[in-house]
Write an enzyme that holds these catalytic residues in place. Structure first.
Site, PDB file in Angstrom:
ATOM      1  N   SER A 159       0.841  -1.192   0.000  1.00 24.11           N
ATOM      2  CA  SER A 159       0.000   0.000   0.000  1.00 24.11           C
ATOM      3  C   SER A 159       0.877   1.242   0.000  1.00 24.11           C
ATOM      4  O   SER A 159       2.044   1.198   0.418  1.00 24.11           O
ATOM      5  CB  SER A 159      -0.889   0.000   1.244  1.00 24.11           C
ATOM      6  OG  SER A 159      -1.456   1.261   1.480  1.00 24.11           O
ATOM      7  N   TYR A 184       0.233  -0.017  10.670  1.00 24.86           N
ATOM      8  CA  TYR A 184      -0.148  -0.389   9.301  1.00 24.86           C
ATOM      9  C   TYR A 184       1.003  -0.098   8.339  1.00 24.86           C
ATOM     10  O   TYR A 184       1.316  -0.924   7.465  1.00 24.86           O
ATOM     11  CB  TYR A 184      -1.394   0.388   8.889  1.00 24.86           C
ATOM     12  CG  TYR A 184      -1.879   0.057   7.487  1.00 24.86           C
ATOM     13  CD1 TYR A 184      -2.379  -1.207   7.182  1.00 24.86           C
ATOM     14  CD2 TYR A 184      -1.843   1.014   6.469  1.00 24.86           C
ATOM     15  CE1 TYR A 184      -2.825  -1.519   5.897  1.00 24.86           C
ATOM     16  CE2 TYR A 184      -2.294   0.714   5.187  1.00 24.86           C
ATOM     17  CZ  TYR A 184      -2.778  -0.544   4.908  1.00 24.86           C
ATOM     18  OH  TYR A 184      -3.217  -0.850   3.635  1.00 24.86           O
TER      19      TYR A 184
END
Length: 321
Positions: A159, A184
């Site tokens: 990502s 994350y």
């Protein structure tokens, strides 16, 4: 040798679909595994590969939900797998290997995002455990099938969030303090580093690995993000209207499918891809660098090797060539 991180001029772009990527591609006889292949961009990934003739195994933490979502799709098999449980990973891999078939495509797609502090297994932080360590152990245990026939590819879904954090080497499991976006970011950096080192190891036996940023897509992955956070991130305005230029799930899956199947990447590996091309290295400190490309910390070969060895120690698994 890991390929140089720069665009190759694929001719595709951010709005490319899986159908465009797979035009003329016949995957008959190929076997693929797509983790999380029954939710979010995993669904069009599974449908595209199965539609091109591949047998697609979809391991799922909720196999009943997966079976309902993919009911009637020819060539799809459902199995049980919880990436946060190494016993479950071992059981799934052993079951697959017992079938005595090769594995052509392993797409490590399943993920969790920006969740409250959660611990799984032996106290591991859940985002790092699910997004990285579970897939690390899965890939390692499936290695005999991946290396069996030569030509396999492993795709690691990352990502733009990788830009938010390098690996927290001194507090890998966030025992000292926890911030969900930093956790994350670490997990998504780990996904890129994993593919980079896996490719370095696997090339000798014909296995290549790529990491992929699918783009911004509205999926259940964002279920832990509040409306206020979405406004602060620039995804919505104060009235709740979406203002971010989201891709469709199929457009998001296109980069995954391209990295898994395209002849344009023959002889290449270890690179981070976005918008259906190899990405550039980010120009850190610029607005463009925040939105596009891969940050240098995520493709550093020394960090990739260091993370690999840490992951071997944590999971008790590893690839042996």
């Amino acid at each position: 040798m890991v390929s140089y991180q720069r665009p190759i001029g694929s001719g595709f772009g951010p709005k490319t679909t899986t159908a465009e990527v797979l035009a003329g591609v016949d995957l008959t006889g190929k076997v693929a595994i797509v983790t999380g292949g029954y939710s979010g961009i995993g669904i069009p990934t599974t449908l595209a590969l199965a539609g091109a003739g591949a047998t697609v195994v979809v391991p799922a933490r909720r196999p009943d939900a997966a079976a309902a979502q993919l009911e009637g799709v020819k060539g799809v098999e459902i199995a049980e797998l919880d990436l946060g449980d190494l016993g479950s990973v071992r059981a799934f891999a052993e079951s697959f290997l017992a079938g005595d078939r090769g594995l052509d495509l392993l797409i490590n797609n399943a993920a969790v995002m920006a969740m409250p502090l959660t611990r799984v297994g032996p106290g591991w932080e859940a985002q790092f455990a699910t997004n990285h360590l579970g897939h690390f152990a899965l890939t390692s245990r499936l290695w005999p099938a991946l290396a069996r026939d030569g030509g396999a590819r492993v795709i690691s879904l990352s990502s733009v969030g990788h830009k938010g954090s390098d690996i927290q080497w001194d507090d890998l499991q966030f025992h000292n303090s926890y911030e969900k976006w930093r956790a994350y970011g670490q997990a998504k950096t780990a996904n890129v580093l994993f593919a980079r080192h896996l490719d370095r190891i696997g090339e000798a036996v014909g296995v290549r690995a790529f990491s992929v940023f699918p783009g911004g897509i509205r999926t259940p992955l964002q279920r832990h993000i509040t409306m206020d956070e979405m406004v602060a991130l620039g995804w919505m305005d104060a009235e709740g209207n979406e203002i971010y230029p989201w891709k469709t799930p199929d457009q998001g899956a296109a980069t995954t499918v391209w990295a898994a199947t395209s002849d344009q990447l023959a002889g290449m590996g270890g690179v981070y891809c976005e918008d259906v091309d190899v990405a550039a290295i980010s120009d850190i400190g610029t607005e463009e660098g925040l939105a596009r490309g891969v940050h240098p910390h995520a493709i550093d070969p020394a960090s990739a090797e260091r993370l690999w060895m840490l992951s071997v120690g944590l999971t008790g698994t590893g690839v042996h060539v």
